[in-house]
Motif scaffolding. Sequence first.
Motif, mmCIF file in Angstrom:
data_model
loop_
_atom_site.group_PDB
_atom_site.id
_atom_site.type_symbol
_atom_site.label_atom_id
_atom_site.label_comp_id
_atom_site.label_asym_id
_atom_site.label_seq_id
_atom_site.Cartn_x
_atom_site.Cartn_y
_atom_site.Cartn_z
ATOM 1 N N GLU A 112 -2.218 11.994 17.758
ATOM 2 C CA GLU A 112 -2.935 10.790 17.643
ATOM 3 C C GLU A 112 -2.527 10.219 16.163
ATOM 4 O O GLU A 112 -2.598 8.732 16.230
ATOM 5 N N ARG A 113 -2.522 11.035 15.307
ATOM 6 C CA ARG A 113 -2.053 10.623 13.887
ATOM 7 C C ARG A 113 -0.810 10.007 13.965
ATOM 8 O O ARG A 113 -0.593 8.570 13.621
ATOM 9 N N ASP A 114 0.232 10.636 14.654
ATOM 10 C CA ASP A 114 1.682 10.027 14.666
ATOM 11 C C ASP A 114 1.533 8.715 15.635
ATOM 12 O O ASP A 114 2.246 7.775 15.118
ATOM 13 N N GLY A 115 0.748 8.532 16.647
ATOM 14 C CA GLY A 115 0.800 7.460 17.349
ATOM 15 C C GLY A 115 0.265 6.104 16.767
ATOM 16 O O GLY A 115 0.935 5.219 16.736
ATOM 17 N N MET A 116 -0.794 6.491 15.699
ATOM 18 C CA MET A 116 -1.216 5.447 14.904
ATOM 19 C C MET A 116 -0.247 4.928 14.024
ATOM 20 O O MET A 116 -0.107 3.737 13.627
ATOM 21 N N LEU A 117 0.464 5.924 13.318
ATOM 22 C CA LEU A 117 1.551 5.562 12.404
ATOM 23 C C LEU A 117 2.719 4.723 13.040
ATOM 24 O O LEU A 117 3.253 3.701 12.654
ATOM 25 N N SER A 118 3.019 5.178 14.234
ATOM 26 C CA SER A 118 4.149 4.285 15.034
ATOM 27 C C SER A 118 3.726 3.139 15.765
ATOM 28 O O SER A 118 4.580 2.098 15.829
ATOM 29 N N ALA A 119 2.365 2.866 15.561
ATOM 30 C CA ALA A 119 1.900 1.602 16.315
ATOM 31 C C ALA A 119 1.930 0.523 15.181
ATOM 32 O O ALA A 119 1.480 -0.832 15.500
ATOM 33 N N GLY A 120 2.391 0.747 14.017
ATOM 34 C CA GLY A 120 2.623 -0.563 13.035
ATOM 35 C C GLY A 120 1.523 -0.574 12.138
ATOM 36 O O GLY A 120 1.123 -1.549 11.551
ATOM 37 N N MET A 121 0.650 0.590 11.943
ATOM 38 C CA MET A 121 -0.673 0.633 11.163
ATOM 39 C C MET A 121 -0.226 -0.016 9.803
ATOM 40 O O MET A 121 -1.106 -0.739 9.104
ATOM 41 N N GLU A 122 0.844 0.651 9.115
ATOM 42 C CA GLU A 122 1.195 0.258 7.619
ATOM 43 C C GLU A 122 1.710 -1.417 7.397
ATOM 44 O O GLU A 122 1.028 -1.765 6.728
ATOM 45 N N GLU A 123 2.182 -1.783 8.418
ATOM 46 C CA GLU A 123 2.379 -3.014 8.446
ATOM 47 C C GLU A 123 1.158 -4.026 8.480
ATOM 48 O O GLU A 123 0.916 -4.869 7.660
ATOM 49 N N GLY A 124 0.553 -3.853 9.344
ATOM 50 C CA GLY A 124 -0.934 -4.397 9.774
ATOM 51 C C GLY A 124 -1.964 -4.261 8.601
ATOM 52 O O GLY A 124 -2.448 -5.286 8.241
ATOM 53 N N ALA A 163 0.798 -1.116 -0.047
ATOM 54 C CA ALA A 163 -0.140 -0.171 -0.101
ATOM 55 C C ALA A 163 0.871 1.150 0.021
ATOM 56 O O ALA A 163 1.792 1.334 0.533
ATOM 57 N N SER A 164 0.456 2.373 -0.610
ATOM 58 C CA SER A 164 0.938 3.692 -0.862
ATOM 59 C C SER A 164 0.446 4.509 0.497
ATOM 60 O O SER A 164 -0.665 4.686 0.427
ATOM 61 N N VAL A 165 1.473 4.866 1.511
ATOM 62 C CA VAL A 165 1.165 5.400 2.788
ATOM 63 C C VAL A 165 1.486 6.988 2.523
ATOM 64 O O VAL A 165 2.796 7.255 2.134
ATOM 65 N N ILE A 205 -3.962 10.226 7.353
ATOM 66 C CA ILE A 205 -3.225 9.250 6.806
ATOM 67 C C ILE A 205 -3.892 9.035 5.587
ATOM 68 O O ILE A 205 -5.063 8.625 5.682
ATOM 69 N N ARG A 206 -3.238 8.898 4.612
ATOM 70 C CA ARG A 206 -3.783 8.536 3.286
ATOM 71 C C ARG A 206 -3.367 7.072 2.772
ATOM 72 O O ARG A 206 -2.098 7.114 2.741
ATOM 73 N N ILE A 207 -4.041 6.035 2.440
ATOM 74 C CA ILE A 207 -3.427 5.085 2.059
ATOM 75 C C ILE A 207 -3.930 4.367 0.651
ATOM 76 O O ILE A 207 -5.252 4.554 0.667
ATOM 77 N N GLU A 208 -3.376 4.356 -0.219
ATOM 78 C CA GLU A 208 -3.861 3.981 -1.707
ATOM 79 C C GLU A 208 -3.597 2.370 -1.984
ATOM 80 O O GLU A 208 -2.244 2.223 -1.713
ATOM 81 N N ARG A 209 -4.129 1.576 -2.691
ATOM 82 C CA ARG A 209 -3.861 0.139 -2.896
ATOM 83 C C ARG A 209 -4.828 -0.056 -4.241
ATOM 84 O O ARG A 209 -5.848 0.101 -4.287
#
Lengths: 159, 159
Positions: free
Chosen positions: A131-143, A8-10, A18-22
């Motif tokens: 809160e946005r940064d917290g979600m990014l650092s929580a491994g959102m992209e990998e999940g 996915a493109s983050v 956060i914008r995620i494209e796939r």
Amino acid sequence: MQVEMQQASVSTPSAREIRIERIFNASRERVWLAMTDPDLVAQWWGRGNKLVVERMEVRPGGHWRFVEHGPDGVYGFEGRYREVTPPERLVNTFEWDGMPGYVSIDTVMLEPLDGGRTRVVNTSLFHTPEERDGMLSAGMEEGLNQSYAALDRLLASIS
Amino acid sequence: MQVEMQQASVSTPSAREIRIERIFNASRERVWLAMTDPDLVAQWWGRGNKLVVERMEVRPGGHWRFVEHGPDGVYGFEGRYREVTPPERLVNTFEWDGMPGYVSIDTVMLEPLDGGRTRVVNTSLFHTPEERDGMLSAGMEEGLNQSYAALDRLLASIS
């Protein structure tokens, strides 16, 4: 399968988003179905972990609650649907039990592409940059990549 | 009674916030109790209308859901507690059934004043300025003043 290699493109279009494209190799109607049918969601959302769809009322005002049973523990997620426009647009709130009261607004747009493919753009809006940064650092992209790889497999199986 | 004439002070410290300040003639511990005990909340939150407290789990991660039975209809409100620090600070999400998926973060601070009084400051943070403005134009201030007048009466009766 080539589709399983896709990432996915983050991106972060603003301080609170956060914008995620796939891109998926399936029609928009089929991707919509996989995202809104509880039996199908149970097969990919949990990234290979057992997922219990406790509640999934896909209509404006309806609630959803998913519980993922992973090797490290049980994780609950929940929210409420704000907009449901098949097969192009789904807006819902998103909250993880581990950070209760921290709510993002997730907007999923499905765009038909040539070759029977579909572009999915998911934009999450948070109350604060922290809160946005917290979600990014929580491994959102990998999940999310794990979930989307499982969705690729599901779409291939129901095509 | 003089206390019933009091109006809450409403301001907008930022484009996405509403700040509401109000002084109550009761100790901080008593105001906290009136705001967190389901039986007491049922007596003032509905502004004189019947209020059914369907769920009120006052702990981090706990859910709440209140249903107000007014002369014009039935209105549901719900959310989840983020922080619970008796008797000084309560943070929860707030969502009205009429606008599902539109969630504010409400932070209530209770400050002790001389004469056994308490200052209550409620700050609501919205995802967008438009959501904030929508809440203001929906008559939030009038409804809140009615709730707080009922809270004045309850506090006087349990003092």
